[in-house]
Design a protein around this motif. Sequence first.
Motif, PDB file in Angstrom:
ATOM      1  N   PRO A 268      21.239  39.025  -5.456  1.00 42.53           N
ATOM      2  CA  PRO A 268      20.047  38.579  -4.922  1.00 42.53           C
ATOM      3  C   PRO A 268      19.343  39.396  -3.980  1.00 42.53           C
ATOM      4  CG  PRO A 268      21.791  37.352  -3.598  1.00 42.53           C
ATOM      5  CD  PRO A 268      22.524  38.323  -4.687  1.00 42.53           C
ATOM      6  N   ARG A 269      17.913  39.154  -3.797  1.00 45.11           N
ATOM      7  CA  ARG A 269      17.327  39.969  -2.920  1.00 45.11           C
ATOM      8  C   ARG A 269      17.532  39.148  -1.538  1.00 45.11           C
ATOM      9  NH1 ARG A 269      11.178  40.511  -5.467  1.00 45.11           N
ATOM     10  NH2 ARG A 269      11.366  42.780  -6.084  1.00 45.11           N
TER      11      ARG A 269
ATOM     12  N   PRO B 227      15.707  30.919  -5.242  1.00 43.55           N
ATOM     13  CA  PRO B 227      15.180  31.873  -6.408  1.00 43.55           C
ATOM     14  C   PRO B 227      13.554  31.726  -6.750  1.00 43.55           C
ATOM     15  CG  PRO B 227      16.696  30.343  -7.436  1.00 43.55           C
ATOM     16  CD  PRO B 227      16.601  30.249  -5.788  1.00 43.55           C
TER      17      PRO B 227
ATOM     18  N   GLU C  47      10.726  36.868  -9.802  1.00 36.98           N
ATOM     19  CA  GLU C  47      11.255  37.713  -8.629  1.00 36.98           C
ATOM     20  C   GLU C  47      13.028  37.415  -8.688  1.00 36.98           C
ATOM     21  OE1 GLU C  47       9.426  36.932  -4.575  1.00 36.98           O
ATOM     22  OE2 GLU C  47       7.629  36.421  -5.829  1.00 36.98           O
ATOM     23  N   GLY C  48      13.356  36.858  -9.112  1.00 35.91           N
ATOM     24  CA  GLY C  48      15.003  36.723  -9.369  1.00 35.91           C
ATOM     25  C   GLY C  48      15.455  35.754  -7.954  1.00 35.91           C
ATOM     26  N   ASP C  49      16.896  35.812  -8.039  1.00 37.85           N
ATOM     27  CA  ASP C  49      17.388  35.222  -6.879  1.00 37.85           C
ATOM     28  C   ASP C  49      17.093  35.679  -5.489  1.00 37.85           C
ATOM     29  OD1 ASP C  49      18.641  33.732  -8.998  1.00 37.85           O
ATOM     30  OD2 ASP C  49      20.573  34.955  -8.929  1.00 37.85           O
ATOM     31  N   LYS C  50      17.156  34.905  -4.717  1.00 41.71           N
ATOM     32  CA  LYS C  50      16.980  35.323  -3.304  1.00 41.71           C
ATOM     33  C   LYS C  50      17.674  34.475  -2.183  1.00 41.71           C
ATOM     34  CE  LYS C  50      11.832  36.546  -3.558  1.00 41.71           C
ATOM     35  NZ  LYS C  50      10.534  36.287  -2.984  1.00 41.71           N
TER      36      LYS C  50
END
Length: 150
Positions: A4-5, A71, A75-78
């Motif tokens: 993740p970011r 998420p 942008e995907g997982d955060k």
Amino acid sequence: MATPRVAAGALFFDDAGRVLVVKPSYKDGWDIPGGYVEPGESPRTACVREIREELGLSTAVGSHLVVDWAPAPGEGDKVLFIFDAGVLPESERDQIKFRDGELTEWRFIADDDLDELMPARLARRIRTALAAQRRGIPVYAEHGSAPQAL
């Protein structure tokens, strides 16, 4: 394996308990001071660095208030952290300088004004952080809200 970011922000307060928010130049809406964690950097260290880069303030931050699994589409997982930066003294408010051009203004706002100025997911995360601060217990959240017990 998840990659993740990771980002970290801080809540600063005035004497009335209002939250400091900042206006980014590169997107709509308001945010809290902070930003993405760089490789090899801890979330807390990133938060302190971002405050220095964005506001020109050298400040310590306290404990984390929220760790949020958030998420975002496209942008995907955060994983997002919010740290407690305490009350920002008036003498330090005069020292705020937008050093890197990412921010254009700042102000303190009441909890009731969060929804008008920022995305709902960020407003939820800030409210979860405020509740954690009042209780003195950090919170794990998903999409800005503490999940119900299973």
